[in-house]
Scaffold this motif. Structure first.
Motif, PDB file in Angstrom:
ATOM      1  N   GLN A  26       2.878  -0.058   2.160  1.00  0.00           N
ATOM      2  CA  GLN A  26       3.548  -0.486   3.387  1.00  0.00           C
ATOM      3  C   GLN A  26       4.733   0.426   3.739  1.00  0.00           C
ATOM      4  OE1 GLN A  26       2.198  -2.929   5.081  1.00  0.00           O
ATOM      5  NE2 GLN A  26       0.682  -3.325   3.476  1.00  0.00           N
TER       6      GLN A  26
ATOM      7  N   TYR B  66      -7.431  -6.771   6.885  1.00  0.00           N
ATOM      8  CA  TYR B  66      -6.071  -6.384   7.267  1.00  0.00           C
ATOM      9  C   TYR B  66      -5.547  -7.313   8.359  1.00  0.00           C
ATOM     10  CZ  TYR B  66      -2.095  -3.673   8.881  1.00  0.00           C
ATOM     11  OH  TYR B  66      -0.823  -3.284   9.233  1.00  0.00           O
ATOM     12  N   GLU B  67      -6.412  -7.615   9.336  1.00  0.00           N
ATOM     13  CA  GLU B  67      -6.021  -8.544  10.402  1.00  0.00           C
ATOM     14  C   GLU B  67      -5.636  -9.910   9.849  1.00  0.00           C
ATOM     15  OE1 GLU B  67      -7.628  -8.913  14.631  1.00  0.00           O
ATOM     16  OE2 GLU B  67      -9.356  -8.158  13.515  1.00  0.00           O
TER      17      GLU B  67
ATOM     18  N   ASN C  28      -4.649 -10.715   6.846  1.00  0.00           N
ATOM     19  CA  ASN C  28      -3.546 -10.705   5.883  1.00  0.00           C
ATOM     20  C   ASN C  28      -2.202 -10.380   6.526  1.00  0.00           C
ATOM     21  OD1 ASN C  28      -5.145 -11.360   3.668  1.00  0.00           O
ATOM     22  ND2 ASN C  28      -5.679  -9.230   3.281  1.00  0.00           N
ATOM     23  N   ASN C  29      -2.199 -10.260   7.840  1.00  0.00           N
ATOM     24  CA  ASN C  29      -0.959  -9.936   8.545  1.00  0.00           C
ATOM     25  C   ASN C  29      -0.796 -10.827   9.766  1.00  0.00           C
ATOM     26  OD1 ASN C  29       0.208  -7.210   7.326  1.00  0.00           O
ATOM     27  ND2 ASN C  29      -2.011  -7.037   7.342  1.00  0.00           N
TER      28      ASN C  29
ATOM     29  N   ALA D 288       2.206 -11.624  12.636  1.00  0.00           N
ATOM     30  CA  ALA D 288       3.522 -11.236  13.146  1.00  0.00           C
ATOM     31  C   ALA D 288       3.715 -11.820  14.536  1.00  0.00           C
ATOM     32  CB  ALA D 288       3.645  -9.706  13.184  1.00  0.00           C
TER      33      ALA D 288
ATOM     34  N   HIS E 107       1.712 -10.655  17.643  1.00  0.00           N
ATOM     35  CA  HIS E 107       0.279 -10.901  17.753  1.00  0.00           C
ATOM     36  C   HIS E 107       0.000 -11.970  18.808  1.00  0.00           C
ATOM     37  CE1 HIS E 107      -0.228  -9.410  13.340  1.00  0.00           C
ATOM     38  NE2 HIS E 107      -0.122  -8.415  14.201  1.00  0.00           N
TER      39      HIS E 107
ATOM     40  N   LYS F 217      -4.801 -17.410  15.531  1.00  0.00           N
ATOM     41  CA  LYS F 217      -4.514 -16.019  15.870  1.00  0.00           C
ATOM     42  C   LYS F 217      -5.759 -15.439  16.521  1.00  0.00           C
ATOM     43  CE  LYS F 217      -3.669 -11.455  13.861  1.00  0.00           C
ATOM     44  NZ  LYS F 217      -3.426 -10.645  12.646  1.00  0.00           N
TER      45      LYS F 217
ATOM     46  N   TYR G  48      -3.866 -19.085   7.372  1.00  0.00           N
ATOM     47  CA  TYR G  48      -2.722 -18.330   6.862  1.00  0.00           C
ATOM     48  C   TYR G  48      -1.510 -19.246   6.926  1.00  0.00           C
ATOM     49  CZ  TYR G  48       0.396 -14.240   6.360  1.00  0.00           C
ATOM     50  OH  TYR G  48       1.324 -13.319   5.929  1.00  0.00           O
TER      51      TYR G  48
ATOM     52  N   ASP H  20       9.720 -18.033   9.371  1.00  0.00           N
ATOM     53  CA  ASP H  20       9.789 -16.888  10.277  1.00  0.00           C
ATOM     54  C   ASP H  20      10.213 -17.410  11.656  1.00  0.00           C
ATOM     55  OD1 ASP H  20       9.173 -14.839  12.166  1.00  0.00           O
ATOM     56  OD2 ASP H  20       7.873 -13.908  10.671  1.00  0.00           O
TER      57      ASP H  20
END
Length: 638
Positions: A203, A519-520, A522-523, A525, A528, A562, A614, A619
């Motif tokens: 990262q 990747y999508e 596991n992230n 933010a 998004h 998401k 997720y 946050d």
């Protein structure tokens, strides 16, 4: 990530080069290995040089605080590189034996070492695997000083006669005496160092800038060159075993290891007992002795042998395929039999009257070792077994509820999928097929149903499963990788290599897409795109009930989706939590949120048929965005 086709082309090119000029090829492997370390130490030298120069500026020119921060930054990068180079290799474990307790075994080991002109292993262990190997563990990391361990799988010894077992030991010492082990460890450590470095900087843009371009070029290239050498070592070690134990014993050992090593019917029976027994059995290895010595049922043996002989040598494993290893020993397949150059069949399917363990180990030692393995296995699986037993009871209750509901009204698609899954978990594959066919009769476009039926049929050697797997891919591309892998396996078991290649080409592309999807998922933010969760009220009510035990630690909980780009048909649910740490714990809110996250991950289960979820805590940007999503708020203290 290099594509399979490109990697295969590279390996074929290296094979040709190695064949044309073996000496130059080996020199290039060594130079490539040195190049990997040279680049790492060059970067380290530059970083250390920069730190020294900046330290000089600070001392003589009274530099600003920014220089201090940059020196610290360089020091952190340098330490991460150094730490990645210190790859700790744990020594093997097992039941330790010495010359006094096993004189016959050590007599064989000494004889082989003398013949192979190599030193005796530092330690010899018995373990519970169907395997045998030599492990070289460096005491000084990348600087070597190796300690050598010989690890002998007791199940392997019980399933082989003495000559067969000697063949596998000579094969392993063949690597050792030819310095294959040390070379292999050295090559492995270079690869491992690079993967460690890239993991450290995964990262980190600066780390990727320093190492990324070199890593992407070097690792596939080095892997291809070292792969060809490792493949050559396998054939060479087979020749050592052939010279010592004889071609027939060596060939028998290869077939024996492949067929008996892949026979998991005993363990399937053991784990089948979890449905009715709340605790695991305490004597699984002791009772396995008879099954290891007995021949496999004839039809099962023939099918396993047919599948094993249809496997071809590929560039995924340094070990050649069984058929090619046998051919190198002078054996070939004729009329579904393995025969030598004179047409004499190889007889592998025979009971072991006196096993290698019987010949080389004291009976009391074998019993003690098996008792120890029994205890270790029981301790290792007890918690998992009890959890699985409890899960089975819950499955039974859930299936009973669905069956009662089915009597009063038709089940919807999700309920029928769940029913099929539960039948497959609890009962036989034949009963699962009936349940899945019933699902597909009512919902012919259910990708889940086609996927599950296709897997079962293909594993039963039924070509009809292929159409169901293809249909599942058409209906839902997220099934593509799993379907292609199973299709490839089926065609390979039949020796249909053209179709295997087509499936593997598609699988290569699908795997790359799966990486993007992971990747999508596991992230998450704040930048998004999100949308309403779209779940049924029953699912949401159940989730809120699961949150209730943590009500004092929660302020608000939001549930939403998401928007996915790679596989949009596979939902991605997000559960965003605003925590309530209270006055005192708010001073260490990060620690509080992490502990809460760990507890929720262990306790919560979003009861959905498809998709993933997720969990994120604390946050504020995501919480702010979640407030604007219709229906996202599912829990609030106020």
């Amino acid at each position: 990530m290099i594509k399979r086709k490109n990697y295969n082309v590279l390996i074929e090119r290296v094979k040709l080069f190695a064949k044309q000029n073996a000496k130059a090829y080996r020199q290039r492997v060594v130079l490539l290995g040195v190049l990997g370390y040279a680049y790492i130490f060059l970067v380290l030298a530059i970083l250390i040089g920069l730190m020294i120069w900046m330290g000089w500026l600070l001392h003589y020119r009274h530099g600003v605080a920014a220089l201090v921060k940059f020196i610290v930054f360089l020091a952190i990068i340098s330490w991460a590189i150094l730490r990645s180079l210190w790859i700790k290799t744990e020594p093997p474990t097992g039941f330790l034996v010495d010359e006094k307790s096993a004189p016959k075994l050590f007599a064989v080991i000494k004889e082989i070492c003398e013949r192979q002109k190599c030193r005796l292993p530092d330690s010899v262990f018995l373990n519970n695997d169907f395997n045998a190997f030599i492990s070289q563990v460096p005491r000084l990391g990348i600087f070597g000083w190796y300690k050598n361990y010989l690890v002998l799988g007791l199940p392997y010894m019980l399933a082989s006669d003495l000559d067969q077992f000697k063949a596998v030991i000579v094969h392993e010492f063949g690597h050792f005496s030819g310095a294959h082990g040390r070379t292999g460890i050295w090559l492995y450590r270079i690869r491992a160092s690079w993967y460690n470095i890239m993991a450290s900087f995964e990262q980190d843009r600066v780390g990727n800038f320093i190492f990324g371009w070199f890593f992407n070029w070097y690792v596939p290239y080095f892997n291809a060159y070292s792969f060809v050498l490792a493949r050559e070592h396998e054939y060479e070690a087979d020749r050592y075993a052939n010279d010592y134990a004889g071609a027939r014993a060596n060939a028998e050992e290869l077939v024996n290891a492949m067929i008996k090593g892949s026979n998991n019917s005993y363990w399937q029976t053991i784990w089948g007992r979890v449905k009715d027994e709340p605790a695991p059995p305490k004597d699984v290895f002791t009772k396995a002795v008879a099954s290891l010595k007995d021949p496999i049922p004839t039809e099962q043996y023939r099918e396993k042998l047919r599948q094993a002989l249809n496997i071809r040598t590929q560039n995924l494993d340094t070990h050649p395929a069984l058929k090619d290893r046998l051919a190198a020993l002078g054996y070939h397949v004729k009329d579904e039999q393995i025969v030598d150059g004179n047409g004499t069949p190889l007889v592998c399917q025979k009971p072991i009257v006196r096993s290698a363990a019987d010949e080389l180990l004291d009976t009391a030692m074998v019993q003690n070792a098996l008792a120890g393995f029994d205890q270790d296995w029981f301790s290792g699986v007890e918690a998992e077994w009890k959890k699985r037993y409890q899960q089975i009871q819950e499955y039974r209750a859930e299936l009973a509820d669905l069956e009662r509901k089915k009597q009063n009204a038709p089940l919807n698609e999700n309920e029928m999928v769940r029913r099929a899954v539960l039948v497959d978990e609890l009962y036989s594959r034949d009963e699962a097929i009936v349940a899945i066919r019933e699902l597909l009769t009512q919902h012919p476009h259910c990708a889940d149903g086609h996927f599950r039926l296709g897997i079962i049929l293909v594993e039963q050697n039924d070509a009809g499963g292929l159409e169901h797997l293809k249909k599942a891919m058409e209906l839902d591309t997220s099934f593509k990788t799993a379907c292609l892998a199973k299709i490839s396996w089926y065609h390979e078991s039949k020796g249909d290599y053209d179709r295997v290649e087509n499936a593997l080409d598609d699988l290569d592309e699908s795997s790359l897409k799966d990486q993007e999807d992971r990747y999508e998922r596991n992230n998450v933010a704040a930048n998004h795109a999100f949308k309403t969760h779209g779940l049924s009220e029953d699912v949401v009510v159940d989730l809120v009930a699961q949150l209730q035990p943590f009500a004092k630690e929660l302020d608000k909980a939001y549930l939403f989706q998401k928007e996915m780009k790679t596989y949009p048909q596979e939902p991605m649910y997000v559960l965003a939590i605003k925590s309530n740490p209270g006055f005192w714990r708010s001073f260490d809110i990060q620690s509080f949120n992490q502990k809460l996250l760990d507890k929720l991950l262990a306790a919560l289960k979003l009861k959905i048929i498809r998709g993933t979820y997720y969990l994120i805590i604390g946050d504020p940007k995501i919480i702010h965005k979640a407030k604007k999503i219709n229906g996202a708020l599912i829990f609030s203290r106020k």
